[in-house]
Design a protein around this motif. Structure first.
Motif, PDB file in Angstrom:
ATOM      1  N   LEU A 133      16.749   0.322   4.899  1.00  0.00           N
ATOM      2  CA  LEU A 133      16.088   0.423   6.331  1.00  0.00           C
ATOM      3  C   LEU A 133      16.387  -0.679   6.857  1.00  0.00           C
ATOM      4  N   VAL A 134      17.346  -0.532   8.306  1.00  0.00           N
ATOM      5  CA  VAL A 134      17.756  -1.453   8.890  1.00  0.00           C
ATOM      6  C   VAL A 134      17.096  -1.603  10.321  1.00  0.00           C
ATOM      7  N   VAL A 135      16.306  -2.825  10.306  1.00  0.00           N
ATOM      8  CA  VAL A 135      15.508  -2.950  11.737  1.00  0.00           C
ATOM      9  C   VAL A 135      16.265  -3.996  12.839  1.00  0.00           C
ATOM     10  N   ASP A 136      16.778  -3.195  13.683  1.00  0.00           N
ATOM     11  CA  ASP A 136      17.745  -3.992  14.890  1.00  0.00           C
ATOM     12  C   ASP A 136      16.429  -4.419  15.751  1.00  0.00           C
ATOM     13  N   LEU A 137      16.482  -5.955  15.950  1.00  0.00           N
ATOM     14  CA  LEU A 137      15.570  -6.515  16.654  1.00  0.00           C
ATOM     15  C   LEU A 137      16.445  -7.190  17.656  1.00  0.00           C
ATOM     16  N   ASP A 138      17.731  -6.834  17.846  1.00  0.00           N
ATOM     17  CA  ASP A 138      18.569  -7.574  19.192  1.00  0.00           C
ATOM     18  C   ASP A 138      18.853  -6.589  20.030  1.00  0.00           C
TER      19      ASP A 138
ATOM     20  N   LEU B   1       7.433  -2.638  18.459  1.00  0.00           N
ATOM     21  CA  LEU B   1       6.655  -4.197  18.907  1.00  0.00           C
ATOM     22  C   LEU B   1       5.629  -3.815  20.003  1.00  0.00           C
ATOM     23  N   TYR B   2       5.811  -3.097  21.022  1.00  0.00           N
ATOM     24  CA  TYR B   2       4.871  -2.953  22.087  1.00  0.00           C
ATOM     25  C   TYR B   2       3.487  -1.907  21.551  1.00  0.00           C
ATOM     26  N   ASP B   3       3.844  -1.106  20.651  1.00  0.00           N
ATOM     27  CA  ASP B   3       2.657  -0.473  20.241  1.00  0.00           C
ATOM     28  C   ASP B   3       1.869  -1.181  19.153  1.00  0.00           C
ATOM     29  N   GLY B   4       2.820  -1.829  18.058  1.00  0.00           N
ATOM     30  CA  GLY B   4       1.992  -2.787  17.136  1.00  0.00           C
ATOM     31  C   GLY B   4       0.756  -2.177  16.345  1.00  0.00           C
ATOM     32  N   ARG B   5       0.787  -0.943  16.057  1.00  0.00           N
ATOM     33  CA  ARG B   5      -0.222  -0.294  15.280  1.00  0.00           C
ATOM     34  C   ARG B   5       0.143  -0.460  13.882  1.00  0.00           C
ATOM     35  N   SER B   6      -0.654  -0.422  12.863  1.00  0.00           N
ATOM     36  CA  SER B   6      -0.230  -0.631  11.337  1.00  0.00           C
ATOM     37  C   SER B   6       0.493   0.701  10.977  1.00  0.00           C
ATOM     38  N   GLY B   7       1.615   0.514  10.520  1.00  0.00           N
ATOM     39  CA  GLY B   7       2.381   1.555   9.818  1.00  0.00           C
ATOM     40  C   GLY B   7       3.465   2.322  11.153  1.00  0.00           C
ATOM     41  N   VAL B   8       3.201   1.997  12.551  1.00  0.00           N
ATOM     42  CA  VAL B   8       3.710   2.821  13.442  1.00  0.00           C
ATOM     43  C   VAL B   8       5.138   2.706  13.323  1.00  0.00           C
ATOM     44  N   ALA B   9       5.720   1.868  12.519  1.00  0.00           N
ATOM     45  CA  ALA B   9       7.447   1.782  12.497  1.00  0.00           C
ATOM     46  C   ALA B   9       8.077   2.932  12.067  1.00  0.00           C
ATOM     47  N   ARG B  10       7.380   3.741  11.043  1.00  0.00           N
ATOM     48  CA  ARG B  10       7.750   4.972  10.468  1.00  0.00           C
ATOM     49  C   ARG B  10       8.141   5.889  11.442  1.00  0.00           C
ATOM     50  N   GLU B  11       7.463   5.836  12.622  1.00  0.00           N
ATOM     51  CA  GLU B  11       7.605   6.862  13.924  1.00  0.00           C
ATOM     52  C   GLU B  11       9.165   6.855  14.410  1.00  0.00           C
TER      53      GLU B  11
ATOM     54  N   LEU C 115       5.619  -6.884  14.074  1.00  0.00           N
ATOM     55  CA  LEU C 115       6.399  -6.081  13.441  1.00  0.00           C
ATOM     56  C   LEU C 115       5.927  -6.072  11.752  1.00  0.00           C
ATOM     57  N   GLN C 116       5.204  -7.023  11.380  1.00  0.00           N
ATOM     58  CA  GLN C 116       4.734  -6.929   9.890  1.00  0.00           C
ATOM     59  C   GLN C 116       3.595  -5.889   9.950  1.00  0.00           C
ATOM     60  N   ARG C 117       2.835  -5.802  10.788  1.00  0.00           N
ATOM     61  CA  ARG C 117       1.761  -4.665  11.099  1.00  0.00           C
ATOM     62  C   ARG C 117       2.511  -3.443  11.178  1.00  0.00           C
ATOM     63  N   ALA C 118       3.258  -3.381  11.880  1.00  0.00           N
ATOM     64  CA  ALA C 118       4.049  -2.153  12.281  1.00  0.00           C
ATOM     65  C   ALA C 118       4.697  -1.486  10.959  1.00  0.00           C
ATOM     66  N   LEU C 119       5.251  -2.259  10.282  1.00  0.00           N
ATOM     67  CA  LEU C 119       5.734  -2.022   8.922  1.00  0.00           C
ATOM     68  C   LEU C 119       5.172  -1.628   7.640  1.00  0.00           C
ATOM     69  N   ARG C 120       3.866  -1.751   8.023  1.00  0.00           N
ATOM     70  CA  ARG C 120       2.914  -1.783   6.885  1.00  0.00           C
ATOM     71  C   ARG C 120       3.026  -0.372   6.206  1.00  0.00           C
ATOM     72  N   GLY C 121       3.368  -0.331   4.730  1.00  0.00           N
ATOM     73  CA  GLY C 121       3.127   0.954   4.290  1.00  0.00           C
ATOM     74  C   GLY C 121       4.707   1.743   4.422  1.00  0.00           C
TER      75      GLY C 121
ATOM     76  N   PHE D  28       7.902 -13.275  10.086  1.00  0.00           N
ATOM     77  CA  PHE D  28       6.283 -12.848   9.630  1.00  0.00           C
ATOM     78  C   PHE D  28       6.544 -11.757   8.852  1.00  0.00           C
ATOM     79  N   ALA D  29       7.403 -10.776   9.178  1.00  0.00           N
ATOM     80  CA  ALA D  29       7.507  -9.644   8.268  1.00  0.00           C
ATOM     81  C   ALA D  29       8.402  -9.505   7.146  1.00  0.00           C
ATOM     82  N   ALA D  30       8.824 -10.591   6.946  1.00  0.00           N
ATOM     83  CA  ALA D  30      10.069 -10.810   5.894  1.00  0.00           C
ATOM     84  C   ALA D  30       9.701 -11.530   4.699  1.00  0.00           C
TER      85      ALA D  30
END
Ligand SMILES: Nc1ncnc2c1ncn2[C@@H]1O[C@H](COP(=O)(O)OP(=O)(O)OP(=O)(O)O)[C@@H](O)[C@H]1O
Ligand SMILES: [Mg+2]
Length: 270
Positions: free
Chosen positions: A38-43, A66-76, A111-117, A142-144
């Motif tokens: 999984l590549v997360v582009d933060l630029d 990042l705006y949403d920031g809920r736990s696991g939301v990165a999946r979406e 990001l850490q929270r959003a990537l949870r799970g 913090f996510a790494a």
């Protein structure tokens, strides 16, 4: 298969030294080994997103995450890449710039929270950072679990890498104890230049074994990026040489994560 996906932040103090190139090179090397990435582009420049040739316009981006920031939301926000089923991407968009300082509680842990799970589904997660050590890069740190510091064999290299390593230490002090700098990668090295050789020695003097073999300057790297394909799929001797460099770097990332996991299990008495 690695037991737990390492989350690797690829960072540098300076722009244009090769963060995106190293991110893409590692993704290509891992894909070549049949691993899921999984590549997360933060630029906000979205260079990694562009080089990963998304087959469809994405609905959500890392900015939304990042705006949403809920736990696991990165999946979406995960999109498939055009490279193949092994590589997914959370794309960037220009709006990231305006959201560079996410508001709310604990802005650097979003990001850490959003990537949870979410990272469980992958063998390797790569976070391509923007060219600054600001809030976006701090979110990556913090996510790494691991940091790869990219540099170039120049006069400012040692100083720039030191500042990037300092940013890693701050994230450790502020709570991300797992985070380690696994590699300081000199990029765009030209073996024939005595200036580059001198600067490489200087880097090794400052950072010892963390300094990896340099990634050579190869036109094939730019060609593959321009064509939106992995360097391992580009057919030229320059591409093969670059691909080998990224294989070696991936080996270092995997090696360190295997060792850390073994140490962790030993500590827990398992
Ligand atoms: N080893 C290399 N050989 C040839 N070209 C390279 C190499 N590394 C990087 N480049 C080229 O240099 C340019 C900058 O590299 P890259 O985009 O990876 O840097 P970056 O640190 O991600 O930049 P930014 O800070 O803007 O995000 C790109 O055009 C890339 O293709
Ligand atoms: Mg970049």
């Amino acid at each position: 298969m690695w037991m737990e996906a390492p989350v690797v932040a690829v960072l540098s103090l300076k722009g244009g030294v090769g963060k995106t190139t190293v991110t893409l090179g590692l993704a290509s090397a891992a894909m070549h080994e049949g691993r899921r990435v999984l590549v997360v582009d933060l630029d906000p420049q979205s260079n990694a997103t562009a080089a990963l040739s998304l087959p469809q316009d994405p609905v959500y981006s890392s900015s939304d995450v990042l705006y949403d920031g809920r736990s696991g939301v990165a999946r979406e926000a995960i999109s498939t890449s055009g490279w193949g089923p092994e590589v997914d991407v959370i794309p960037a968009e220009t709006a990231l710039e305006h959201r560079a300082v996410p508001s709310g509680a604990d802005p650097v842990r979003r990001l850490q929270r959003a990537l949870r799970g979410v990272t469980n589904g992958y063998d390797l997660v790569l976070v391509d950072c923007p060219p600054s050590l600001g809030e976006l890069t701090r979110n990556a740190l913090f996510a790494a679990t691991q940091a790869v510091v990219v540099t170039e064999p120049s006069y400012f290299a040692v100083q720039g890498a030191e500042q990037a390593i300092d940013a890693v230490q701050v994230a450790r002090r502020e709570g991300n104890r797992r985070l380690t700098v696994v590699a300081v990668v000199p990029n765009r090295a030209r073996a024939v230049l005595s200036e580059h050789r001198f600067r490489l020695e200087e880097l090794r003097g400052a950072f010892g074994v963390k300094v990896t073999e340099p990634i050579p300057e190869r036109t094939a790297i730019q060609q593959a990026q321009g064509a939106g394909v992995p360097i391992h799929a580009w057919k030229s001797s320059g591409a093969r040489s670059a691909a080998r460099s990224f294989d070696d770097l991936l080996g270092r990332v995997a090696d360190v994560s295997a060792r850390e996991i073994a140490e962790e299990l030993a500590r827990e008495g398992r």
